[in-house]
Structure formats: C-alpha cells, structure tokens
Motif scaffolding. Structure first.
Motif, PDB file in Angstrom:
ATOM      1  N   UNK A 263     -11.823  25.389  18.944  1.00  0.00           N
ATOM      2  CA  UNK A 263     -10.796  24.986  19.899  1.00  0.00           C
ATOM      3  C   UNK A 263     -10.414  24.327  18.571  1.00  0.00           C
ATOM      4  N   UNK A 264      -8.634  24.805  19.008  1.00  0.00           N
ATOM      5  CA  UNK A 264      -7.658  24.709  17.456  1.00  0.00           C
ATOM      6  C   UNK A 264      -6.965  23.558  18.707  1.00  0.00           C
ATOM      7  N   UNK A 265      -7.156  22.762  19.296  1.00  0.00           N
ATOM      8  CA  UNK A 265      -5.760  22.155  19.993  1.00  0.00           C
ATOM      9  C   UNK A 265      -6.402  22.216  21.807  1.00  0.00           C
ATOM     10  N   UNK A 266      -6.153  20.718  22.107  1.00  0.00           N
ATOM     11  CA  UNK A 266      -6.581  20.644  23.063  1.00  0.00           C
ATOM     12  C   UNK A 266      -4.866  19.792  23.760  1.00  0.00           C
ATOM     13  N   UNK A 267      -4.547  19.941  25.208  1.00  0.00           N
ATOM     14  CA  UNK A 267      -4.028  19.478  25.361  1.00  0.00           C
ATOM     15  C   UNK A 267      -4.552  18.220  26.764  1.00  0.00           C
ATOM     16  N   UNK A 268      -3.877  17.417  27.280  1.00  0.00           N
ATOM     17  CA  UNK A 268      -4.409  16.630  28.529  1.00  0.00           C
ATOM     18  C   UNK A 268      -2.602  15.848  28.836  1.00  0.00           C
ATOM     19  N   UNK A 269      -3.063  16.082  30.034  1.00  0.00           N
ATOM     20  CA  UNK A 269      -2.095  15.557  30.648  1.00  0.00           C
ATOM     21  C   UNK A 269      -2.370  14.920  31.896  1.00  0.00           C
ATOM     22  N   UNK A 270      -1.668  13.872  32.106  1.00  0.00           N
ATOM     23  CA  UNK A 270      -2.391  12.350  33.558  1.00  0.00           C
ATOM     24  C   UNK A 270      -1.400  13.172  34.363  1.00  0.00           C
ATOM     25  N   UNK A 271      -1.241  13.703  35.501  1.00  0.00           N
ATOM     26  CA  UNK A 271      -1.025  14.518  36.940  1.00  0.00           C
ATOM     27  C   UNK A 271      -0.341  13.309  37.535  1.00  0.00           C
ATOM     28  N   UNK A 272      -1.151  12.013  37.510  1.00  0.00           N
ATOM     29  CA  UNK A 272      -0.703  10.626  38.427  1.00  0.00           C
ATOM     30  C   UNK A 272       0.818  10.566  36.850  1.00  0.00           C
ATOM     31  N   UNK A 273       0.914   9.882  35.677  1.00  0.00           N
ATOM     32  CA  UNK A 273       1.475   9.486  34.693  1.00  0.00           C
ATOM     33  C   UNK A 273       1.916  10.091  34.257  1.00  0.00           C
ATOM     34  N   UNK A 274       3.508  11.211  34.613  1.00  0.00           N
ATOM     35  CA  UNK A 274       3.739  12.935  33.832  1.00  0.00           C
ATOM     36  C   UNK A 274       4.024  12.524  32.608  1.00  0.00           C
ATOM     37  N   UNK A 275       3.847  12.923  31.094  1.00  0.00           N
ATOM     38  CA  UNK A 275       5.071  12.465  30.141  1.00  0.00           C
ATOM     39  C   UNK A 275       5.923  12.428  30.234  1.00  0.00           C
ATOM     40  N   UNK A 276       6.723  11.824  29.968  1.00  0.00           N
ATOM     41  CA  UNK A 276       8.189  11.524  30.215  1.00  0.00           C
ATOM     42  C   UNK A 276       9.232  12.362  28.502  1.00  0.00           C
ATOM     43  N   UNK A 277       8.531  12.294  27.538  1.00  0.00           N
ATOM     44  CA  UNK A 277       9.310  12.224  26.268  1.00  0.00           C
ATOM     45  C   UNK A 277      10.334  13.572  26.951  1.00  0.00           C
ATOM     46  N   UNK A 278      11.876  13.480  26.089  1.00  0.00           N
ATOM     47  CA  UNK A 278      12.349  15.011  26.456  1.00  0.00           C
ATOM     48  C   UNK A 278      13.374  14.984  28.259  1.00  0.00           C
ATOM     49  N   UNK A 279      12.736  14.209  28.575  1.00  0.00           N
ATOM     50  CA  UNK A 279      13.699  13.747  29.856  1.00  0.00           C
ATOM     51  C   UNK A 279      14.483  13.149  29.718  1.00  0.00           C
ATOM     52  N   UNK A 280      15.988  12.890  30.542  1.00  0.00           N
ATOM     53  CA  UNK A 280      16.984  12.644  30.428  1.00  0.00           C
ATOM     54  C   UNK A 280      17.548  10.967  31.689  1.00  0.00           C
ATOM     55  N   UNK A 281      17.728  10.536  30.974  1.00  0.00           N
ATOM     56  CA  UNK A 281      18.420   9.635  32.393  1.00  0.00           C
ATOM     57  C   UNK A 281      19.304   9.043  32.631  1.00  0.00           C
ATOM     58  N   UNK A 282      19.694   8.291  33.579  1.00  0.00           N
ATOM     59  CA  UNK A 282      21.158   7.420  33.371  1.00  0.00           C
ATOM     60  C   UNK A 282      20.082   5.990  33.352  1.00  0.00           C
ATOM     61  N   UNK A 283      20.721   5.631  32.595  1.00  0.00           N
ATOM     62  CA  UNK A 283      20.494   4.336  32.441  1.00  0.00           C
ATOM     63  C   UNK A 283      21.453   2.822  32.161  1.00  0.00           C
ATOM     64  N   UNK A 284      20.935   1.687  32.755  1.00  0.00           N
ATOM     65  CA  UNK A 284      21.850   0.300  32.658  1.00  0.00           C
ATOM     66  C   UNK A 284      21.288  -0.328  31.581  1.00  0.00           C
ATOM     67  N   UNK A 285      22.759  -0.349  30.923  1.00  0.00           N
ATOM     68  CA  UNK A 285      22.196  -1.641  29.282  1.00  0.00           C
ATOM     69  C   UNK A 285      22.037  -2.743  30.421  1.00  0.00           C
ATOM     70  N   UNK A 286      20.896  -3.808  30.264  1.00  0.00           N
ATOM     71  CA  UNK A 286      20.727  -4.822  30.913  1.00  0.00           C
ATOM     72  C   UNK A 286      20.333  -6.371  29.169  1.00  0.00           C
ATOM     73  N   UNK A 287      20.221  -5.913  28.051  1.00  0.00           N
ATOM     74  CA  UNK A 287      19.911  -6.622  26.974  1.00  0.00           C
ATOM     75  C   UNK A 287      20.326  -6.015  25.382  1.00  0.00           C
ATOM     76  N   UNK A 288      21.835  -7.087  25.059  1.00  0.00           N
ATOM     77  CA  UNK A 288      21.540  -6.198  23.508  1.00  0.00           C
ATOM     78  C   UNK A 288      21.108  -6.992  22.263  1.00  0.00           C
ATOM     79  N   UNK A 289      20.225  -6.853  21.340  1.00  0.00           N
ATOM     80  CA  UNK A 289      19.962  -8.095  20.515  1.00  0.00           C
ATOM     81  C   UNK A 289      21.222  -7.382  19.127  1.00  0.00           C
ATOM     82  N   UNK A 290      21.491  -8.011  18.575  1.00  0.00           N
ATOM     83  CA  UNK A 290      22.495  -7.437  17.403  1.00  0.00           C
ATOM     84  C   UNK A 290      21.354  -7.464  16.031  1.00  0.00           C
ATOM     85  N   UNK A 291      20.843  -8.445  16.479  1.00  0.00           N
ATOM     86  CA  UNK A 291      19.741  -9.233  14.853  1.00  0.00           C
ATOM     87  C   UNK A 291      18.811  -8.260  15.119  1.00  0.00           C
TER      88      UNK A 291
END
Length: 371
Positions: A18-46
């Motif tokens: 075994x050199x690599x093992x990948x497990x992906x939850x079928x209910x909570x799918x991975x989100x890395x690299x997904x693209x979204x339209x988002x709404x800015x809710x809170x800006x923290x300049x500090x």
C-alpha cells in the motif's frame, strides 16, 4: 477502488504494498478547489481578513490586504484553497485556478510557469513555446508534469476546455443572488485517476457501476487504450478480494514493523505527530552504531510512506535512534528529504533540534485518515 454506503475508498498498491489511501465521505464531500459566489459578512482589518458566507454553517476565511476593495455585503468569486479542519474555517482565495490534465489555468495573472519536476531544458522550452502560441490573452498558466511529450493538439484541447469552464463559472456568478456553489471539483478518487493515469498503471479495479462509467468516460478523453485497464467487480469487496484490507490494517496500526526487525511507534496529538524509531529485533552482524544507522535509513522510507497513507499534516517530530557520527546524521537528513520527494503534498525537513529530534512540516489540507 470501492464505494461503500458512507464513503468511497481508494487504495494505491505498488508491488503488493500500500502506497496511498484515499477516503472520501460520501455525505460530506471534499470542498477543496470548489468555487463559490460568496457574500462578505464581516471585515476584520486588524487580522487582514474577511469572513464570507458561501452557504456553509461556518463562515469561510478570506485573507485580504488594505488595498483590496472589499466591503460588507459585497458578492465575491472565491475558491476554497484549504479545507476546514476541526474547528478551523475553510480558507478562501480570490485567485481562481482551474486544473486540467496537462495545464492549470489562473485567469487573474499573466505568468506561464512550469512544473519543477520537468527537468530537461529543451522540453521546458518546447512546452512554453507551444502554450504561448495559443495563449493569446496572456492568461496565467501552469504547465503540469503530465504535459511532458504532449503535442500542441492535446495541450490546446486542455486549454480550450479550461477557458470554457471559466466562462461558464463567470456566467453562473452573475445569475441570481446569494451564496452559491458555482463549480465542484471532481471526487477525490476520480481526480486522482485523471491526474495520475499513465502507461505504468496495470489495473484499475472498481466495485461500483456508476463510478466505473464515470472513470471510463474520463479515460476515453485521455487515451482510449487506458480503458482496457478498467476492471468492474460489481458489488464485491475489492479490498478483501485483492488483500488490501490486511495491508491497510497493518499500515494504520500504532506499531509499524520494518523489514529489518526494527519498528516505528506513531502517536498523534492535537498539536503534532510523534514518530519513535526503534531497533527492535534487528541485531545482525553489524556494530551497534551501524545497526542503528541502517535502521534509521530504513525508517526514512517508511515514515514518508506513512505520512502519505495516513494523510498526516502539520508538525511531525521524529525521534530517530541516536547517532554519534556527524556523517551519519547528515546522510540521514538527506535520505529523509529524498524519501519525501515522492509526496505531492509539500513537506519540509526543518533539521535536527538540540535534543536530537528531527522536525518535519507537512502541509495540512484535510483531516487525516484515522479521523
């Protein structure tokens, strides 16, 4: 590769190991690299951050600079570049990147870069020249390792597909209001096959007909000959069938034996992972120092393998068997760095501490396999 009710599991086997093992939850799918339209809710300049609603329970985190023109209530096009891990929120970026088989498109910059793994200067020059010939708008492009020896037709086809995908994302961004998923990255297993399929892979075994058809379609676009590598073992436990389950059990136990009779003890805490190297049953005919040195060298390969299999990220502390010779210590660090080069995830050996411990930093992208 096998699909279960709650997850899809993929094991990569080389020489029955075994050199690599990948497990992906079928209910909570991975989100890395997904693209979204988002709404800015809170800006923290500090802390130079904006918290953005992308439709998750938890606000996502977007690093910003004072020069960025971002305001509360604003719609932003964002991509997840780091999954939320534990209590940490997902990390976003506004530099969108779209990955094909041979190229990565980054529309927000104008640089053409090339994989460091393509070493031959003549080939680097050839690939850059080809990409420049059809990249009329001077968009940012990364030429991937898989592009080696590709002709212009294959590269242009990949480029056109990425341009089309980007245009569709921009179109979807303008339609409607509120948080929205605009582009979902391929499943972990499908993406792995798309990115890694080559002549050296003998067989791809799948136990799910839907996934089999999906992979077959992807392979037909890359190289129709690769379809012959596909095997469908419908509704069977392919991990048991190919003796993978025992390999996984062996690889994920706290104690991991080395061929020589030495062993590793791997323990995880919330802050870091500790790996202890022991000589165990290894005595041999060598001197004590030589025995310890040989065990440590063997441990380097296994440590690199274990970090990949378990998907361990963050700080890793390795307690090698203590060596006195300076040359042995230097060789040990070189061997460890060499072993980690096969890992696509960025890892860095930070050196030996005053207590003789070796510190490794490995980029954390998601929860490790054991969680």
């Amino acid at each position: 590769m096998q699909s279960l009710v709650s997850s899809t599991q993929t094991a990569v086997i080389k020489g029955n190991k075994l050199v690599e093992l990948l497990i992906e939850d079928n209910i909570h799918k991975k989100t890395k690299s997904n693209i979204y339209r988002g709404i800015v809710k809170n800006i923290k300049p500090g802390i130079e951050a904006a918290f953005v609603d992308i439709g998750f329970e938890k606000m996502a985190y977007l690093p910003i600079k004072s020069s960025d023109n971002i305001k509360n209530g604003m719609e932003v096009l964002v991509q997840i570049n780091k999954e939320g891990v534990g209590t940490k929120a997902p990390k976003l970026t506004q530099e969108i990147s779209l990955s094909g088989r041979y190229l990565v498109l980054i529309p927000s910059n104008d640089r053409i870069t090339i994989s460091n793994k393509i070493l031959e200067e003549k080939e680097r020059f050839r690939l850059k020249k080809i990409v420049k010939s059809f990249n009329k708008e001077k968009l940012g492009i990364i030429i991937r390792t898989e592009a080696v020896n590709c002709d212009i037709d294959k590269l242009k086809e990949d480029f056109d597909l990425l341009i089309k995908r980007h245009q569709e994302i921009l179109k979807q961004f303008k339609l409607g209001i509120g948080p929205k998923l605009l582009y979902r990255e391929l499943d972990l297993d499908t993406k792995y096959i798309k990115d890694n399929i080559n002549e050296d892979i003998d067989k791809i075994v799948i136990n799910d007909k839907t996934k089999y058809d999906e992979i077959k379609s992807i392979l037909s676009n890359i190289n129709k000959d690769y379809i012959q590598k596909l095997v469908l073992e419908e509704n069977k436990d392919v991990f048991d069938l190919y003796k993978v389950s025992k390999e996984i059990e062996k690889a994920l136990s706290k104690k991991v034996w080395l061929k020589s009779g030495g062993y590793l003890i791997i323990e995880k805490t919330e802050a870091l992972t500790v790996i202890d190297v022991n000589t165990g049953k290894f005595t041999g005919s060598l001197s004590r120092e030589e025995t310890m040195y040989k065990t440590n060298l063997e441990a380097c390969e296994e440590i690199a393998r274990q970090l990949k299999i378990r998907d361990i990220g963050g700080i890793i502390i390795v307690d090698f068997i203590d060596l006195h010779k300076k040359k042995y210590k230097e060789n040990l660090i070189k061997k460890l760095e060499e072993a980690l080069k096969s890992d696509k995830r960025k890892s860095e050996v930070l050196g030996i501490t005053r207590l003789g411990l070796v510190e490794i930093a490995r980029r954390r992208e998601k929860d490790s396999i054991d969680s």
